[in-house]
Scaffold this active site. Structure first.
Site, PDB file in Angstrom:
ATOM      1  CE  LYS A  12      -1.122   0.957   4.266  1.00 52.95           C
ATOM      2  NZ  LYS A  12      -0.479   2.779   4.692  1.00 52.95           N
ATOM      3  CB  ALA A  92       7.032  -1.471  11.299  1.00 50.34           C
ATOM      4  CB  SER A  93       7.997  -0.469   6.270  1.00 46.69           C
ATOM      5  OG  SER A  93       6.892  -0.978   5.548  1.00 46.69           O
ATOM      6  N   GLY A  94       5.655   0.893   6.831  1.00 45.93           N
ATOM      7  CA  GLY A  94       4.062   1.973   6.372  1.00 45.93           C
ATOM      8  C   GLY A  94       3.672   1.912   4.990  1.00 45.93           C
ATOM      9  CB  ILE A  95       4.997  -0.140   1.965  1.00 46.78           C
ATOM     10  CG1 ILE A  95       5.308  -0.807   2.651  1.00 46.78           C
ATOM     11  CG2 ILE A  95       5.282   1.037   1.661  1.00 46.78           C
ATOM     12  CD1 ILE A  95       6.364  -1.464   1.370  1.00 46.78           C
ATOM     13  N   GLY A  96       2.171  -0.927   4.674  1.00 50.16           N
ATOM     14  CA  GLY A  96       0.277  -1.970   4.935  1.00 50.16           C
ATOM     15  C   GLY A  96       0.983  -3.785   4.694  1.00 50.16           C
ATOM     16  N   GLY A  97       2.211  -3.294   5.066  1.00 48.14           N
ATOM     17  CA  GLY A  97       2.214  -4.738   4.634  1.00 48.14           C
ATOM     18  C   GLY A  97       1.377  -5.865   5.708  1.00 48.14           C
ATOM     19  CG  ASP A 122      -3.207   1.296   6.768  1.00 44.19           C
ATOM     20  OD1 ASP A 122      -4.758   1.871   7.053  1.00 44.19           O
ATOM     21  OD2 ASP A 122      -2.709   1.412   7.073  1.00 44.19           O
TER      22      ASP A 122
END
Length: 273
Positions: A12, A92-97, A122
Site C-alpha cells: 500500500k 513496520a514500514s508504512g506500506i501496509g504489510g 488499514d
C-alpha cells in the site's frame, strides 16, 4: 474454502496522508490518496488446522504467534487453514504489510467480516486493494477512476518505526483535508502536480524520531525523483520518476551507495474490477 489458494498482498502506498482530526477515543481522522503496487507479500492457504508458516527475506522480523494479523484474520473469519506467508516487504514500514497480509488471508478464505477494521485501520483499504480516497479512521473508502501509470521507487532505511509513536509525536491533529472534489488526473504529470500541493502530515514527526528518513528522501531527490515523500507512518519513502528506466537507474544508484537500505522499483498494481 478452496483446497489451495495463493493470494497477493500488494504493498500500500499513501500518496498523500492528511491528518484532519482526532476522535474522543483517540483514533485519528485521515484523508489519504491510496494506491497499491505490483510488489508485495504472498499468502497461501491450504486445508488443515489453523497454523502459520513464515518464509521470505523479511520472515525473521516476524513471529508466528497468536496475535499475528494473519492468524487473527482467520479467527475473525471463523475459518481453519494452514497459512503460509511469504514476507517480501519490510516489517513496520508504512506500506501496509501486516494489514495487506490480513486482507489477503480474508480474500483467500472468501471471508467478508462485518468489521475488518477490528484487525487494524488499514485492513479495509487493503481488502479493496485498488486506488481509493480513504477517510474517517480508514473505513470510509471512495473508489477512484483509473489513475495514470506511475514509476515508483521505494526506499526504506532498514529500520521499523512504531505507528503509535509517530502519531504521538504529531504536533497538530486538525490539519486541512484534500480538496473536495478531487481534480481529474489525465496523466502522470497532472497527478504529480496535485501531489505537490498535498502532504504527509506524519513525515515531520517520523523524521524527528528517525532522522534516517530524511536521508532516504534526500537520496530520492538527488536521484531525480519528481516527487519524494514518506508513505504512511514510515519509515518507507517513495519517489515518482518520469520513466521506469529512470526509476531503475535510481534504484541501482541508491542501493549501490546505501547497502543497508531496502530499495525496490515498482509500478501500480493492475486494476481490480
Amino acid at each position: 474454502m478452496p483446497l489451495h489458494r495463493r493470494e497477493a498482498a500488494p504493498a500500500k502506498l499513501n500518496l498523500t496522508l492528511h491528518v484532519t482530526g482526532r476522535r474522543v477515543d483517540g483514533y485519528h481522522l485521515l484523508d489519504s490518496l491510496v494506491v497499491f503496487l505490483d510488489l508485495g507479500d504472498v499468502v497461501t492457504i491450504a486445508p488443515g488446522p489453523l497454523s502459520l508458516s513464515l518464509t521470505g527475506p523479511f520472515a525473521p522480523g516476524l513471529a508466528a504467534e497468536p496475535d499475528n494479523l494473519c492468524l487473527r484474520a482467520a479467527r475473525l473469519a471463523g475459518r481453519e487453514a494452514r497459512i503460509t506467508l511469504e514476507k517480501n516487504l519490510p516489517v513496520a514500514s508504512g506500506i501496509g504489510g501486516g494489514s495487506a497480509d490480513a486482507a489477503a488471508v480474508l480474500r483467500a478464505l472468501d471471508a467478508s467480516p462485518r468489521r475488518p477494521e477490528a484487525l487494524g485501520a488499514d485492513v479495509p483499504v487493503c481488502l479493496a486493494s485498488r486506488p481509493v480516497r480513504m477517510r474517517g479512521v480508514g473505513e470510509i473508502l471512495a473508489p477512484l477512476p483509473a489513475l495514470p501509470e506511475l514509476n515508483v521507487l521505494l526506499v526504506n532505511p532498514g529500520r521499523g518505526l512504531s505507528t503509535p509513536a509517530v502519531f504521538k509525536a504529531l504536533a497538530r491533529h486538525d490539519n486541512p483535508p484534500m480538496p473536495e472534489p478531487l481534480p481529474d488526473f489525465p496523466d502522470a504529470q497532472a497527478l504529480i502536480g496535485f501531489l505537490h500541493e498535498c502532504r504527509n502530515d506524519l513525515e515531520a514527526p517520523a523524521i524527528a524520531l528517525m532522522p534516517g528518513i530524511a536521508d532516504c528522501l534526500a537520496a530520492l531527490r538527488s536521484a531525480g525523483a519528481q516527487l519524494a515523500r514518506m508513505s504512511g507512518s514510515g519509515a518507507t519513502c517513495f519517489g515518482l520518476f518520469a520513466s521506469a528506466a529512470e526509476a531503475q537507474a535510481a534504484r541501482a544508484r541508491i542501493a549501490g551507495t546505501n547497502p543497508g537500505w531496502w530499495v525496490a522499483a515498482s509500478g501500480l498494481a493492475p486494476a481490480k474490477h
